[in-house]
Each structure stands twice: as structure tokens, then as C-alpha cells.
Design an enzyme around this catalytic site. Structure first.
Site, mmCIF file in Angstrom:
data_model
loop_
_atom_site.group_PDB
_atom_site.id
_atom_site.type_symbol
_atom_site.label_atom_id
_atom_site.label_comp_id
_atom_site.label_asym_id
_atom_site.label_seq_id
_atom_site.Cartn_x
_atom_site.Cartn_y
_atom_site.Cartn_z
ATOM 1 N N GLY A 5 0.813 -1.224 0.000
ATOM 2 C CA GLY A 5 0.000 0.000 0.000
ATOM 3 C C GLY A 5 0.837 1.261 0.000
ATOM 4 N N ARG A 7 4.018 5.834 1.891
ATOM 5 C CA ARG A 7 4.600 7.175 2.013
ATOM 6 C C ARG A 7 4.072 8.093 0.914
ATOM 7 N NH1 ARG A 7 10.747 6.701 -0.267
ATOM 8 N NH2 ARG A 7 10.499 4.834 -1.536
ATOM 9 N N LYS A 23 4.591 12.080 -2.902
ATOM 10 C CA LYS A 23 5.394 10.939 -2.438
ATOM 11 C C LYS A 23 6.444 11.461 -1.462
ATOM 12 C CE LYS A 23 8.481 7.243 -4.000
ATOM 13 N NZ LYS A 23 8.927 6.503 -5.186
ATOM 14 N N ASP A 39 9.478 5.439 7.746
ATOM 15 C CA ASP A 39 9.081 6.737 8.287
ATOM 16 C C ASP A 39 8.130 7.523 7.387
ATOM 17 O OD1 ASP A 39 10.805 7.258 6.246
ATOM 18 O OD2 ASP A 39 12.436 7.966 7.519
ATOM 19 N N GLY A 40 7.756 6.932 6.246
ATOM 20 C CA GLY A 40 6.837 7.638 5.346
ATOM 21 C C GLY A 40 7.508 8.739 4.545
ATOM 22 N N ARG A 45 3.634 13.807 -7.939
ATOM 23 C CA ARG A 45 3.622 13.059 -9.191
ATOM 24 C C ARG A 45 2.191 12.927 -9.698
ATOM 25 N NH1 ARG A 45 5.991 7.151 -7.282
ATOM 26 N NH2 ARG A 45 4.108 6.656 -6.143
ATOM 27 N N ARG A 47 -2.310 -0.613 -9.490
ATOM 28 C CA ARG A 47 -1.250 -1.557 -9.863
ATOM 29 C C ARG A 47 -1.795 -2.977 -9.911
ATOM 30 N NH1 ARG A 47 2.747 1.326 -6.827
ATOM 31 N NH2 ARG A 47 1.863 3.394 -6.742
ATOM 32 N N ASP A 103 3.630 -4.877 -7.330
ATOM 33 C CA ASP A 103 3.075 -3.636 -6.777
ATOM 34 C C ASP A 103 3.646 -2.403 -7.477
ATOM 35 O OD1 ASP A 103 5.282 -4.879 -5.231
ATOM 36 O OD2 ASP A 103 5.415 -2.900 -4.325
ATOM 37 N N ASP A 152 6.678 4.302 -9.962
ATOM 38 C CA ASP A 152 7.485 3.990 -8.784
ATOM 39 C C ASP A 152 8.970 3.892 -9.098
ATOM 40 O OD1 ASP A 152 5.103 4.032 -7.485
ATOM 41 O OD2 ASP A 152 5.411 2.182 -6.366
HETATM 42 P P1 AMP Z 1 8.769 0.335 -2.956
HETATM 43 O O1 AMP Z 1 9.916 -0.610 -2.866
HETATM 44 O O2 AMP Z 1 9.177 1.791 -2.876
HETATM 45 O O3 AMP Z 1 7.869 0.069 -4.106
HETATM 46 O O4 AMP Z 1 7.929 0.131 -1.626
HETATM 47 C C1 AMP Z 1 7.419 -1.095 -1.194
HETATM 48 C C2 AMP Z 1 6.475 -0.873 -0.048
HETATM 49 O O5 AMP Z 1 7.165 -0.260 1.054
HETATM 50 C C3 AMP Z 1 5.316 0.055 -0.364
HETATM 51 O O6 AMP Z 1 4.182 -0.388 0.308
HETATM 52 C C4 AMP Z 1 5.783 1.368 0.177
HETATM 53 O O7 AMP Z 1 4.735 2.250 0.485
HETATM 54 C C5 AMP Z 1 6.553 0.962 1.418
HETATM 55 N N1 AMP Z 1 7.575 1.969 1.738
HETATM 56 C C6 AMP Z 1 8.641 2.299 0.983
HETATM 57 N N2 AMP Z 1 9.348 3.292 1.558
HETATM 58 C C7 AMP Z 1 8.705 3.603 2.700
HETATM 59 C C8 AMP Z 1 8.937 4.576 3.725
HETATM 60 N N3 AMP Z 1 9.966 5.411 3.711
HETATM 61 N N4 AMP Z 1 8.062 4.615 4.752
HETATM 62 C C9 AMP Z 1 7.016 3.780 4.810
HETATM 63 N N5 AMP Z 1 6.746 2.859 3.884
HETATM 64 C C10 AMP Z 1 7.570 2.764 2.826
HETATM 65 MG MG MG Z 2 6.358 0.892 -5.023
#
Ligand code: AMP
Ligand code: MG
Length: 522
Positions: free
Chosen positions: A100, A103, A123, A140-141, A198, A205, A275, A285
Site C-alpha cells: 500500500g 509514504r 510521495k 518513516d513515510g 507526481r 497496480r 506492486d 514507482d
Molecule cells: P517500494 O519498494 O518503494 O515500491 O515500496 C514497497 C512498499 O514499502 C510500499 O508499500 C511502500 O509504500 C513501502 N515503503 C517504501 N518506503 C517507505 C517509507 N519510507 N516509509 C514507509 N513505507 C515505505
Molecule cells: Mg512501489
């Protein structure tokens, strides 16, 4: 600017509005407000074309305090209800459960003067119910400036290369501390939080559907699919009992096309999890992506991809893997006969990919019409490039710039440095002979026309890792000049530009380019 929300009446929203990490069921979105930065925020870059061409905003708006607050998540557009989306996905081959928007916040949907609707998403705008656990270190989002510079420049560069992608409207940086262990080696560094605004026609997805299939929420699965078809696939009749088959067929062919397009510019996404694969088959992404320098089917941009699963030469296969996961979700809604047909559609993927790949590479070589040997000619050149580790972008570019007479004499001027590398291969002259013979079979062509066509499809500039790295490092020291320079240059990747030439963007990459390491956390 007037925005509305994603057909909120149709897609269910979480009744819990408290913002804490949890497993969520029975809904598609949760209402979550962005977390504003505590410190001063400043605008690093804006895309004039996105502001004016997509969002109907005058560029001058970007100088206002209101704009800065909006794009940094400090203030919402009147009437906007910020949403975060629940999705799941297969990561590196295994089912990862609920993921989901961890962030990201959807802050509105804008329908522009052309009648096209665009979803606006921040983002790096704070934690949500879908955030990774903080224990992972980066839950940390937030997004750091380095990765945000890369996403901003990378997605815009892809657009100007003619590749379907999300766009980036703005990039802001704060002075808020964000701690990152960039290479997962215990070396935690203080970086600064940044936010990219963005935009995409849809952020759904493959994982958006998978999570519903996995938890048996079939009514919701149907609801999301019908919503996506209704909004984004106008040629499919919503009342057609075969609509999911028609939808699948479109996603299969568009994904095949996208994978071929990625290959045609040497783009490796880096994290091809389900995803991160869009239902509209656009590139989304941006993380540890990379444009390859030397041609190498084993090129892996993500240094944390130890098994090299997402190497550039494997992307087409991964596309198939991901579509198979989409099919598994759809199968729950299909009758036995439809399942059979859907499998057949998926079986057609490889052929579609090769058809797109051949078409694009034929254009890259300036070939007109069809010839039985075309595939051989393409594969032969790629093999020579692989053996000689020739630069991917510049080999094709220089083939577009060199004259047939120069090629015939094998007199390759010094400035054609990439071609000179390939020319060292013992079979180069053999390939040149075949190529020149094939060009003779182009009907009604001239060398001038050939070069014009080829320079219009083979870019002179792509966002090489070292270029993004240099811009990001300067940005970390509050010098945003290179981000803006690259943004400008990459708007015209097919045109030779004096500033770009002076900056060495069409030259052999510097030696340190090979040392640049990019991970999911970068
Ligand atoms: P990604 O690898 O960026 O596609 O992220 C995979 C999952 O990790 C997704 O659900 C993102 O929302 C979550 N995620 C990535 N970076 C962060 C972050 N800094 N804080 C919280 N969730 C994250
Ligand atoms: Mg992603």
C-alpha cells in the site's frame, strides 16, 4: 484548481481514520492527511509542461506560498480528501501480503481543459496505515532528496523519450532529518526529507487487484476492475460478460510494448515487483532504476538485488511473471472457458514482446519494410556491442549520425567513440556489409532521410546514473543548478545541445560512473 476525489462513492473507504500501521480489509482507500515537514521547505524544481499542459496552471503560480504549501503537503486543495491506497504484491517472486501507499498521499483528481483526468499524488508525505514498520529503518513515510531528484528527473526524462510514464510536477526539499542506511550496511546517514508531486491517469497496480484476490474479497475485486475499465478502457463495454478478458488482453499487449520500449532506451526499472507494475502499463514507482551505459543484458541497477532478478535482460520475462499474477487474480472471476482463453492470451505475450521489440529496433536502425534477416541483423549488432561493451545509447546514436559512405570505408571518426568500440570487434565489418546491403533495400530512402529518422528515435542524452548522482549530490548541498540543467536538456533528448555537449553528457561516462551504487533506499 478544482479537484474531485477518486470516485469515492464507488470505491469503499476505511471507516477508521486514525493513522497507525495495521492490516486493513474490505476497503480500497484510507483517509490519511499528509504530515507536513517541521522545518523550512523550498522548491527545488517544477515541470512547466506538467503545470501548464496537464494541470492548467500558469508557471508563475509555482512562485506562490500557496503552491509551496500544497506541494509539500502542508495544505490541501479546497474540498480534497487525501487518500492512501491499500494494495499488495509479489516482491522478488514471493507474495508479500499487504503493502500500500506507505509514504504517498493521493491529494486529488484534476480533470483538465482537454477533459483528461489526472490523479495527483505526493510521495514522501508521511506515514500511513500502509507504511513499512519503522523497525526496518525506513518506514518513516519519507523520501530523501537523493531518491526524489532521481524520480523527478527520471520520470520526466522517460516521458520525453516517448515512454508511457507517470509525470513529476514538482520537487521540494525540507531541512527535516531523515535517517537512511542506503546500502543496508549499518552506515546510517542523515539525509533530508523531500516530496515529489507526481501525476498519472491512474495509480492502480497489479497488486491493487492481487490483495483482493488473496483475501477473497471478490465483490471488491469486481468493483475495482469495473472502475478501472470504466475510467480508463473506454473501448471495453462494461456490460460485456467478457470484459475482464478484453481488459487482460489489453494489459498483456501494453505491458509487452512497455517492456520493449524500456529495452529500446536501455532502461532497467530495478524493482519490477507486481506492486510497481501499473494496470495502465505506464512506468511507475521510480526507485533504483538505471539507464545502462555499456550494453550488458546482465545490467542490474539496484545494488541490493543480490539474485540479479531484475537485470535488464530479464525484464521481459518478469513482465510475463507479473501478468501471470494478474491472471491468477482475474481467474477468480472467470468461467472455465474464459480461463482457458485468458491463458491463451498470456501465451501470446512473448510473441507480442518480440514483435514490438523488432519493430522498435528496426526503427532504431532505420530499416524500412520487412526483411527475413532483420532479426538477425539486430541480434548480431547487440552481440557485437555486448562483446565489446560498447555504450548502448551512443552506439545507436552514432549509427544515426554517421554517413553510409563513412561506414562503408570503416573510417569512423574519433568523435564516434562508441562506434569505434564496436568497430574493434572482428565481425564488425561483416555486420556493416549486411547493414549497408539492407539499407539499400529501403524503398524510396536516402541517407539524409535515414539519418533524420534515426536521430529522431535514438536519443543523444539519457539520464545516466552518474548524471543523476552528480545532480543529486549538488542538490544535497543546496545547489539545484544541475537538477534544472538536466531537466531542461532531457526535454529534448534527440537534439544535440551545446550545454549538454560541454557537460560531457554524450561523452564516454567518467571512470567513477561505475562506482555509483543505487539501492531501494537511495
Ligand atoms: P517500494 O519498494 O518503494 O515500491 O515500496 C514497497 C512498499 O514499502 C510500499 O508499500 C511502500 O509504500 C513501502 N515503503 C517504501 N518506503 C517507505 C517509507 N519510507 N516509509 C514507509 N513505507 C515505505
Ligand atoms: Mg512501489
Amino acid at each position: 484548481m478544482v479537484v474531485h476525489m477518486v470516485n469515492a462513492a464507488a470505491l469503499p473507504i476505511d471507516s477508521i481514520q486514525e493513522n497507525y500501521v495495521r492490516e486493513v480489509y474490505g476497503i480500497i482507500f484510507s483517509v490519511v492527511y499528509p504530515t507536513p515537514f517541521k522545518s523550512r521547505v523550498r522548491l527545488v524544481a517544477v515541470s512547466k509542461e506538467v503545470l501548464e499542459g496537464i494541470l492548467d496552471l500558469d508557471l508563475s503560480v509555482s512562485g506562490s506560498e500557496d503552491f509551496l504549501q500544497l506541494v509539500s503537503g502542508a495544505k490541501l486543495i479546497l474540498g480534497s480528501l487525501p487518500l492512501t491506497h491499500r494494495y499488495g504484491g509479489h516482491q522478488f517472486g514471493s507474495w508479500a501480503g499487504q503493502l500500500g501507499d506507505g509514504r504517498a498521499h493521493l491529494i486529488g483528481v484534476y480533470t483538465n481543459r482537454l477533459g483528461v483526468s489526472w490523479e495527483l499524488q505526493l510521495k514522501g508525505s508521511g506515514r500511513t496505515p500502509y507504511s513499512r514498520f519503522v523497525a526496518h529503518g525506513d518506514g518513516d513515510g519519507r523520501a530523501v532528496l537523493h531518491s526524489s531528484v532521481r524520480e523527478f528527473l527520471g520520470s520526466e526524462a522517460m516521458h520525453y523519450l516517448g515512454i508511457p510514464t507517470s509525470r513529476a510536477a514538482s520537487l521540494v526539499v525540507s531541512d527535516d532529518d531523515v535517517w537512511r542506511d542506503r546500502f543496508y550496511n549499518g552506515n546510517v546517514r542523515k539525509e533530508r526529507g523531500a516530496i515529489v508531486l507526481r501525476v498519472a491517469k491512474s495509480w492502480f497496480r497489479i497488486g491493487s487487484l492481487e490483495i483482493l484476490a488473496h483475501s477473497g474479497e471478490l465483490d471488491l475485486l469486481r468493483m475495482v476492475l469495473d472502475h478501472v475499465i470504466d475510467e480508463h478502457f473506454p473501448s471495453i463495454n462494461l456490460y460485456d460478460p467478457n470484459r475482464y478478458l478484453a481488459f487482460f488482453s489489453r494489459v498483456v499487449s501494453e505491458t509487452a510494448n512497455l517492456m520493449a520500449l524500456w529495452m529500446s532506451v536501455g532502461f532497467a526499472h530495478g524493482v519490477c515487483n507486481t506492486d510497481n507494475f501499473s494496470l495502465l502499463s505506464i512506468t511507475i514507482d521510480y526507485g533504483p532504476f538505471g539507464f545502462m551505459d555499456s550494453y550488458d543484458p546482465d545490467f542490474v541497477p539496484n545494488t541490493s538485488d543480490d539474485e540479479r532478478r531484475y537485470k535488464i535482460g530479464n525484464q521481459a520475462n518478469v513482465g510475463m511473471f507479473n501478468l501471470n499474477k494478474l491472471l491468477q487474480a482475474l481467474n477468480l472471476l472467470l468461467a472455465p472457458r474464459q480461463k482457458q482463453l485468458a491463458s491463451q492470451i498470456l501465451e501470446g505475450y512473448s510473441e507480442q514482446y518480440y514483435r514490438c521489440f523488432t519493430e522498435i529496433f528496426k526503427r532504431k536502425l532505420g530499416l524500412l519494410g520487412n526483411d527475413d534477416e532483420d532479426n538477425y541483423l539486430i541480434a548480431f549488432l547487440l552481440k557485437l556491442m555486448e562483446d565489446s561493451r560498447a555504450d548502448f545509447t551512443m552506439t545507436f546514436r552514432q549509427l544515426s549520425e554517421i554517413s553510409q559512405d563513412q561506414l562503408k570505408d570503416l573510417s569512423i571518426p574519433k568523435e564516434f567513440w562508441a562506434l569505434q568500440d564496436v568497430a574493434e570487434h572482428e565481425f564488425f565489418s561483416h555486420w556493416v556489409n549486411l547493414y549497408l546491403l539492407r539499407l539499400k533495400r529501403n524503398k524510396g530512402d536516402s541517407d539524409f532521410e535515414r539519418r533524420k529518422r534515426m536521430t529522431g528515435i535514438n536519443p543523444r542524452y539519457v539520464l545516466r546514473n552518474w548524471m543523476a548522482e552528480s545532480a543529486a549530490q549538488k542538490a544535497e548541498k543546496n545547489d539545484f543548478s544541475e537538477v534544472r540543467l538536466l531537466q531542461q536538456i532531457l526535454q529534448f533528448p534527440f537534439q544535440a545541445q551545446t550545454v549538454a555537449e560541454r557537460a560531457g553528457y554524450a561523452q564516454r561516462p567518467p571512470a567513477w560512473a561505475q562506482e555509483v551504487k543505487i539501492s531501494c533506499s537511495s
